[in-house]
Design an enzyme around this catalytic site. Structure first.
Site, PDB file in Angstrom:
ATOM      1  N   SER A   1       4.142  -3.455  -1.019  1.00  0.00           N
ATOM      2  CA  SER A   1       3.979  -2.155  -1.646  1.00  0.00           C
ATOM      3  C   SER A   1       2.774  -1.503  -0.986  1.00  0.00           C
ATOM      4  CB  SER A   1       3.747  -2.345  -3.153  1.00  0.00           C
ATOM      5  OG  SER A   1       3.439  -1.116  -3.755  1.00  0.00           O
TER       6      SER A   1
ATOM      7  N   LYS B   1       7.865  -0.857   0.648  1.00  0.00           N
ATOM      8  CA  LYS B   1       7.903   0.119  -0.451  1.00  0.00           C
ATOM      9  C   LYS B   1       6.711   1.052  -0.301  1.00  0.00           C
ATOM     10  CE  LYS B   1       6.498  -0.400  -5.239  1.00  0.00           C
ATOM     11  NZ  LYS B   1       6.669  -1.217  -6.446  1.00  0.00           N
TER      12      LYS B   1
ATOM     13  N   LYS C   1       4.449   4.192  -1.926  1.00  0.00           N
ATOM     14  CA  LYS C   1       4.122   4.966  -3.118  1.00  0.00           C
ATOM     15  C   LYS C   1       4.263   6.444  -2.764  1.00  0.00           C
ATOM     16  CE  LYS C   1       2.910   1.752  -6.053  1.00  0.00           C
ATOM     17  NZ  LYS C   1       3.609   1.595  -7.345  1.00  0.00           N
TER      18      LYS C   1
ATOM     19  N   ASP D   1       8.374   4.395  -4.560  1.00  0.00           N
ATOM     20  CA  ASP D   1       8.010   4.224  -5.976  1.00  0.00           C
ATOM     21  C   ASP D   1       7.172   5.419  -6.420  1.00  0.00           C
ATOM     22  OD1 ASP D   1       7.309   3.386  -8.504  1.00  0.00           O
ATOM     23  OD2 ASP D   1       6.284   1.547  -7.859  1.00  0.00           O
TER      24      ASP D   1
ATOM     25  N   GLU E   1      12.199   4.093  -7.150  1.00  0.00           N
ATOM     26  CA  GLU E   1      11.687   3.412  -8.345  1.00  0.00           C
ATOM     27  C   GLU E   1      11.000   4.398  -9.293  1.00  0.00           C
ATOM     28  OE1 GLU E   1       9.310   0.067  -7.141  1.00  0.00           O
ATOM     29  OE2 GLU E   1       8.491  -0.269  -9.141  1.00  0.00           O
TER      30      GLU E   1
ATOM     31  N   ASP F   1      11.158   0.494 -13.543  1.00  0.00           N
ATOM     32  CA  ASP F   1      10.001  -0.399 -13.672  1.00  0.00           C
ATOM     33  C   ASP F   1       9.399  -0.144 -15.067  1.00  0.00           C
ATOM     34  OD1 ASP F   1       7.375  -1.417 -13.658  1.00  0.00           O
ATOM     35  OD2 ASP F   1       6.848  -0.690 -11.687  1.00  0.00           O
TER      36      ASP F   1
ATOM     37  N   LYS G   1       8.584  -7.275 -14.226  1.00  0.00           N
ATOM     38  CA  LYS G   1       7.178  -7.676 -14.162  1.00  0.00           C
ATOM     39  C   LYS G   1       6.901  -8.537 -15.380  1.00  0.00           C
ATOM     40  CE  LYS G   1       5.344  -3.764 -11.571  1.00  0.00           C
ATOM     41  NZ  LYS G   1       4.654  -2.455 -11.688  1.00  0.00           N
TER      42      LYS G   1
ATOM     43  N   GLY H   1       4.801  -6.402  -8.717  1.00  0.00           N
ATOM     44  CA  GLY H   1       3.436  -6.931  -8.650  1.00  0.00           C
ATOM     45  C   GLY H   1       2.468  -5.985  -9.327  1.00  0.00           C
TER      46      GLY H   1
HETATM   47  O1  OSB Z   1       4.459   0.403  -9.907  1.00  0.00           O
HETATM   48  O2  OSB Z   1       4.834  -1.404  -8.901  1.00  0.00           O
HETATM   49  C1  OSB Z   1       4.017  -0.616  -9.376  1.00  0.00           C
HETATM   50  C2  OSB Z   1       0.435  -1.788  -8.650  1.00  0.00           C
HETATM   51  C3  OSB Z   1      -0.193  -1.414  -9.823  1.00  0.00           C
HETATM   52  C4  OSB Z   1       0.523  -0.776 -10.796  1.00  0.00           C
HETATM   53  C5  OSB Z   1       1.894  -0.500 -10.616  1.00  0.00           C
HETATM   54  C6  OSB Z   1       2.530  -0.880  -9.445  1.00  0.00           C
HETATM   55  C7  OSB Z   1       1.782  -1.511  -8.439  1.00  0.00           C
HETATM   56  C8  OSB Z   1       2.328  -1.882  -7.146  1.00  0.00           C
HETATM   57  C9  OSB Z   1       1.585  -2.960  -6.379  1.00  0.00           C
HETATM   58  O3  OSB Z   1       3.273  -1.346  -6.618  1.00  0.00           O
HETATM   59  C10 OSB Z   1       2.390  -4.191  -6.183  1.00  0.00           C
HETATM   60  C11 OSB Z   1       1.503  -5.285  -5.637  1.00  0.00           C
HETATM   61  O4  OSB Z   1       1.315  -5.314  -4.417  1.00  0.00           O
HETATM   62  O5  OSB Z   1       1.006  -6.118  -6.426  1.00  0.00           O
HETATM   63 MG    MG Z   2       6.626   0.413  -9.797  1.00  0.00          MG
END
Ligand code: OSB
Ligand code: MG
Length: 368
Positions: free
Chosen positions: A135, A161, A163, A188, A213, A238, A262, A290
């Site tokens: 991510s 992925k 953001k 995402d 996402e 999510d 999660k 994560g």
């Molecule tokens: O939306 O998946 C998410 C991190 C913090 C809060 C929300 C998210 C995330 C990540 C990071 O996408 C995933 C990771 O590398 O741990």
């Molecule tokens: Mg997410």
């Protein structure tokens, strides 16, 4: 099994790179760890909430209060038949799923350790290795983003992925697709759009994303179904999925074609198993999300990802992407093929470096 004692600690760990989403920029983590002694054996759990209530209503400080005043008094000193019963005993507390998950998960780990069995086998996992993606946060420049993607692909990661948020979406994705036409790519939004953006989000179809996402509100399922009908790109939920009933509703009305599970958000391993099962029965693939976890939460994510329906690469990646030095031994490493091997050691499968945890602790409190 008897929960004899629990120690709650807050550790502070700086991330090796700033992580930016549509809702926040994260630099230093403040992580709560639960160390539970169960039948003379130790198990660890991590509270996966953020420092501020931006991803979910929980924060490091609210979780500490709820654990201290409400959750730990419900379970410490008590006998349970199954780790799932520990989670059920705490359901009297509404919400605060990430705080509850840390306690239940610590008991799962202790039970696996006591039975000299890897946690992933105890959970019913079958995969000997899990598929890993990364991510990647919002960057200050496209050049920085393109370099980061190239580096992660070279390391072997199976999907990327990104953001996104309004202003960091279509033209960014166009540039990424121009440079990496064939990679498995997802985006995402962390709830950064509304239904008024439907036409804009439909433009994403040309990028051939594996999924988009959580484009809409964190607490919405229904309107995601309306959006999904307007898009070719599969939606993945999510934030909106807190338990198996949410997953069943979302699937039944067509709000998503993929689910991100999660552990913290769904309240622990027992609920995660139930969400996984509901999705499996409906033919909906899942993957493990994560939350920038330390080694304790990361090891739990690895165990969960060995369940059969975790058929898409997750956001579970190497320790060194987050930390100069993790709190577990060995650190989590990813193979050149973009996989993590399920550990063979019993319990969590990794050793918690207790001296390091104590050194990183801002405070600790023990409950008897
Ligand atoms: O939306 O998946 C998410 C991190 C913090 C809060 C929300 C998210 C995330 C990540 C990071 O996408 C995933 C990771 O590398 O741990
Ligand atoms: Mg997410």
């Amino acid at each position: 099994m008897k929960i004899e004692r629990v120690t709650l600690r807050e550790i502070r760990m700086p991330l090796v790179t700033v992580f930016e989403t549509s809702f926040a920029r994260m630099q230093e983590r403040r992580i709560l760890l639960v160390e539970a002694q169960v039948d003379g054996v130790t198990g660890w759990g991590e509270v996966t909430c953020g420092e501020a209530p931006y991803y979910s209503p929980e924060s490091t400080d609210t979780a500490a209060i709820v654990l201290r005043d409400f959750l730990l008094p419900l379970v410490v000193g008590r006998e349970f038949d199954h780790p799932g019963d520990v989670g059920r005993a705490m359901r009297r507390v509404r919400g605060h799923a990430m705080a509850r998950a840390a306690v239940e998960n610590a008991v799962w780990v202790a039970e696996a350790e006591r039975d000299r069995m890897p946690l992933w086998q105890k959970l019913g996992g079958t995969r000997r290795e899990i598929a890993c993606g990364v991510s990647i946060g919002i960057k200050d420049s496209l050049e920085d983003l393109l370099d980061t993607i190239a580096r992660e692909l070279a390391a072997g990661y199976q999907r990327v992925k990104l953001k996104i948020k309004p202003g960091w979406d279509t033209s960014m994705l166009e540039r990424v697709r121009a440079k990496f036409p064939d990679i498995a790519l997802t985006a995402d939004a962390n709830s950064a759009y509304t239904l008024e953006d439907t036409g804009h989000l439909r433009d994403f179809d040309s990028f051939h994303l594996m999924m988009l996402e959580q484009p809409l509100w964190h607490d919405d399922i229904y309107f995601h179904a309306r959006l999904q009908r307007a898009l070719r790109t599969p939606l993945c939920l999510d934030e909106s999925i807190h338990h198996a009933r949410d997953a069943e509703q979302a699937i039944e009305i067509g709000a998503c074609r993929i689910i991100n599970i999660k552990l913290g958000r769904v309240g622990g391993f027992t609920s995660a198993q139930a969400v996984h099962e509901s999705a499996w029965r409906a033919g909906i693939p899942v993957w493990c999300g994560g939350m920038l976890e330390s080694g304790v939460g990361r090891a739990a994510n690895i165990a969960l990802s060995t369940l059969q329906n975790f058929s898409l690469p997750g956001d579970v990646s190497a320790s060194k992407r987050y930390w100069a030095e993790d709190i577990i031994e060995p650190e989590v490493v990813v193979s050149p093929q973009g996989t993590i091997a399920a550990p063979t050691a019993p319990g969590l499968g990794f050793t918690v470096k207790t001296d390091r945890v104590k050194k990183l602790s801002a405070w600790e409190q023990t409950f008897l």
